[in-house]
Enzyme design. Sequence first.
Site, PDB file in Angstrom:
ATOM      1  CG  ASP A 164      -2.290   0.614   1.282  1.00 40.68           C
ATOM      2  OD1 ASP A 164      -2.483   1.242   0.069  1.00 40.68           O
ATOM      3  OD2 ASP A 164      -2.810   0.868   2.140  1.00 40.68           O
ATOM      4  CG  HIS A 165      -0.866   4.894   0.675  1.00 41.33           C
ATOM      5  ND1 HIS A 165      -1.272   5.839  -0.065  1.00 41.33           N
ATOM      6  CD2 HIS A 165      -1.791   4.174   1.418  1.00 41.33           C
ATOM      7  CE1 HIS A 165      -2.576   5.820  -0.017  1.00 41.33           C
ATOM      8  NE2 HIS A 165      -3.006   4.818   1.128  1.00 41.33           N
TER       9      HIS A 165
ATOM     10  CG  HIS B 152      -4.967   7.616   4.740  1.00 38.17           C
ATOM     11  ND1 HIS B 152      -4.240   8.143   3.944  1.00 38.17           N
ATOM     12  CD2 HIS B 152      -5.487   6.450   4.244  1.00 38.17           C
ATOM     13  CE1 HIS B 152      -4.308   7.670   2.884  1.00 38.17           C
ATOM     14  NE2 HIS B 152      -5.108   6.293   2.901  1.00 38.17           N
TER      15      HIS B 152
ATOM     16  N   GLY C 298      -9.382   5.183   3.807  1.00 37.43           N
ATOM     17  CA  GLY C 298      -9.808   5.948   5.049  1.00 37.43           C
ATOM     18  C   GLY C 298     -11.131   5.566   5.467  1.00 37.43           C
TER      19      GLY C 298
ATOM     20  CB  SER D  82     -10.700   3.871  10.329  1.00 40.06           C
ATOM     21  OG  SER D  82     -10.144   2.773  10.102  1.00 40.06           O
TER      22      SER D  82
ATOM     23  CG  ASN E  88      -7.686   0.613   1.191  1.00 33.78           C
ATOM     24  OD1 ASN E  88      -8.272  -0.102   0.266  1.00 33.78           O
ATOM     25  ND2 ASN E  88      -6.281   0.961   0.811  1.00 33.78           N
ATOM     26  CB  VAL E  89     -10.472  -0.932   7.205  1.00 37.87           C
ATOM     27  CG1 VAL E  89     -10.586  -0.658   8.814  1.00 37.87           C
ATOM     28  CG2 VAL E  89     -11.914  -0.950   6.500  1.00 37.87           C
TER      29      VAL E  89
ATOM     30  CB  THR F 174      -7.082   4.108  11.923  1.00 37.30           C
ATOM     31  OG1 THR F 174      -6.563   4.702  11.170  1.00 37.30           O
ATOM     32  CG2 THR F 174      -7.312   4.772  13.346  1.00 37.30           C
TER      33      THR F 174
HETATM   34  P1  13P Z   1      -7.739   4.430   7.757  1.00 34.07           P
HETATM   35  O1  13P Z   1      -6.331   4.183   8.640  1.00 34.07           O
HETATM   36  O2  13P Z   1      -8.402   5.686   7.868  1.00 34.07           O
HETATM   37  O3  13P Z   1      -8.680   3.297   8.002  1.00 34.07           O
HETATM   38  O4  13P Z   1      -7.434   4.355   6.107  1.00 34.07           O
HETATM   39  C1  13P Z   1      -6.890   3.141   5.674  1.00 34.07           C
HETATM   40  C2  13P Z   1      -6.410   3.257   4.225  1.00 34.07           C
HETATM   41  O5  13P Z   1      -6.734   4.028   3.564  1.00 34.07           O
HETATM   42  C3  13P Z   1      -5.299   2.464   4.128  1.00 34.07           C
HETATM   43  O6  13P Z   1      -4.763   2.743   2.714  1.00 34.07           O
END
Ligand code: 13P
Length: 285
Positions: free
Chosen positions: A81-82, A178, A207, A209, A228-229, A231
Amino acid sequence: VLTPLGSLLDAARERPAAVGAFTVYTLEQAVAVARTAERRDAGVVMLLSDAAFRAPNGDLLAAAVVAIAARSRVPVCVQLDHVSDLERMRRALELGAGALMADGARLPYEENVALVRAAVELARAHDAVVEAELGHITGDEEIAHAVAAGALTDPDQASDFVSRTGASCLAVSIGNVHGRYREPPALDLERLAALRRRVPVALSLHGASGLPDALIDAAIRGGVAKINVNTELREQWFAAVAHHAPAHRDGLRLLALQERIVDSVAARVDSRLAAFERGAAVEPA
Ligand code: 13P
């Protein structure tokens, strides 16, 4: 079983529902995601954060997550990721990642295009695909603090971006962040509709969460196919350790403690997967 991201996204778009993508830093988290996915008979993505992959034992974590995904009874894709470093992308692909999230969102537009094109070429050699980001989803991947939304994704630019890069999935910035939401979360659903009309590939929502189920439903009905989750699973891991460690300290019952942590994280994964499936049950507005 290890599965290409493309087939998970295609299946989600057909229903429509969203594939849950969960960042895992520990074996407890990875096992919790795999067990829950099996119990629900749902395909999932296991995300490896670039910081975790860069850390001293990053290769070992990647190998473990790939092994858990490969042994799972349901389709699982492992995605780095990222990441903006081509060498780390290559290493992750060699270790079995089936997808990359090539993040050039902080770069000037043309440099973002160039990075994603290079990532797509690299991924293709490993039968893997690339997700990219346009606009900027603010917040920190690793440290949860309250943030406000960043630059939103422009639908015209998104159309140009996807056709020029060959990305298979686009992460949209429509008010999502995020980490923790500083303001009550709101998604720009009109922008999402315009993006859905202009962009032929799957759209992802980062993001999640802290996003209430009603917004998740709206995003799925608006065409989001991957969510995507991160946090929330870190939160759950810490809460589980704090809650269960005292009762297991006597006798240093580590294995039993690990099981409690897995159960606790699994419960959170389960409620999120239920929300991601529920999008499929709601009639389009
Ligand atoms: P959160 O941490 O806000 O759930 O975002 C996760 C995310 O987008 C990972 O790429």
